[in-house]
Scaffold this motif. Structure first.
Motif, PDB file in Angstrom:
ATOM      1  N   VAL A   1      -1.617  -5.426  -5.910  1.00 37.48           N
ATOM      2  CA  VAL A   1      -1.097  -5.821  -4.609  1.00 37.48           C
ATOM      3  C   VAL A   1      -2.183  -6.589  -3.858  1.00 37.48           C
ATOM      4  O   VAL A   1      -3.372  -6.501  -4.178  1.00 37.48           O
ATOM      5  CB  VAL A   1      -0.615  -4.607  -3.782  1.00 37.48           C
ATOM      6  N   PHE A   2      -1.757  -7.340  -2.861  1.00 38.59           N
ATOM      7  CA  PHE A   2      -2.675  -8.198  -2.112  1.00 38.59           C
ATOM      8  C   PHE A   2      -3.868  -7.419  -1.559  1.00 38.59           C
ATOM      9  O   PHE A   2      -5.004  -7.880  -1.634  1.00 38.59           O
ATOM     10  CB  PHE A   2      -1.911  -8.899  -0.982  1.00 38.59           C
ATOM     11  N   LYS A   3      -3.640  -6.235  -1.002  1.00 39.82           N
ATOM     12  CA  LYS A   3      -4.724  -5.441  -0.412  1.00 39.82           C
ATOM     13  C   LYS A   3      -5.795  -5.126  -1.446  1.00 39.82           C
ATOM     14  O   LYS A   3      -6.985  -5.224  -1.164  1.00 39.82           O
ATOM     15  CB  LYS A   3      -4.172  -4.159   0.206  1.00 39.82           C
TER      16      LYS A   3
ATOM     17  N   PHE B   1      -7.747  -8.286  -2.141  1.00 40.46           N
ATOM     18  CA  PHE B   1      -8.592  -8.600  -0.993  1.00 40.46           C
ATOM     19  C   PHE B   1      -9.797  -7.661  -0.939  1.00 40.46           C
ATOM     20  O   PHE B   1     -10.916  -8.092  -0.684  1.00 40.46           O
ATOM     21  CB  PHE B   1      -7.774  -8.508   0.297  1.00 40.46           C
ATOM     22  N   ASP B   2      -9.583  -6.366  -1.188  1.00 38.26           N
ATOM     23  CA  ASP B   2     -10.680  -5.397  -1.179  1.00 38.26           C
ATOM     24  C   ASP B   2     -11.721  -5.732  -2.248  1.00 38.26           C
ATOM     25  O   ASP B   2     -12.921  -5.633  -2.006  1.00 38.26           O
ATOM     26  CB  ASP B   2     -10.156  -3.974  -1.381  1.00 38.26           C
ATOM     27  N   GLU B   3     -11.259  -6.125  -3.433  1.00 42.15           N
ATOM     28  CA  GLU B   3     -12.191  -6.510  -4.495  1.00 42.15           C
ATOM     29  C   GLU B   3     -12.999  -7.740  -4.097  1.00 42.15           C
ATOM     30  O   GLU B   3     -14.203  -7.800  -4.316  1.00 42.15           O
ATOM     31  CB  GLU B   3     -11.431  -6.786  -5.796  1.00 42.15           C
ATOM     32  N   LEU B   4     -12.330  -8.722  -3.503  1.00 38.97           N
ATOM     33  CA  LEU B   4     -13.028  -9.922  -3.049  1.00 38.97           C
ATOM     34  C   LEU B   4     -14.028  -9.596  -1.941  1.00 38.97           C
ATOM     35  O   LEU B   4     -15.113 -10.168  -1.892  1.00 38.97           O
ATOM     36  CB  LEU B   4     -12.032 -10.976  -2.564  1.00 38.97           C
TER      37      LEU B   4
END
Length: 92
Positions: free
Chosen positions: A3-5, A8-11
């Motif tokens: 999922v997007f979250k 985003f958290d990994e990035l």
């Protein structure tokens, strides 16, 4: 499929730009982190790995000093990653 979250958290862990965006997103939730009463007397800022909390009165600065670790924990919990390593209190 991630999922997007999660993406985003990994990035945010790898890229400075995403880390700063994540920090700003959590700052918008300041009242959730500290409660309405404390939020009314403080202005939060992020600088690198520090959460700077500017207090409008020395009494509030003293009161908040007892909750620095809890504020850091809640901020990082809401972020989903370790954004804040230390909390610095300042008087306006």
């Amino acid at each position: 499929m991630k999922v997007f979250k999660e993406i985003f958290d990994e990035l945010a862990k790898q890229k400075d730009l995403f880390f700063r965006i994540k920090s700003r997103m959590v700052l918008r939730e300041w009242e959730k982190i500290v409660g309405k009463r404390i939020a009314k007397h403080t202005i939060p800022q992020i600088k690198e790995d520090a959460l700077i909390v500017i207090c409008d009165d020395p009494i509030w600065l003293t009161e908040i000093s007892f909750f620095k670790d809890e504020i850091k924990r809640r901020f990082n919990e809401l972020a989903g990653i370790e954004v804040v390593k230390k909390v610095i209190l300042k008087r306006r």
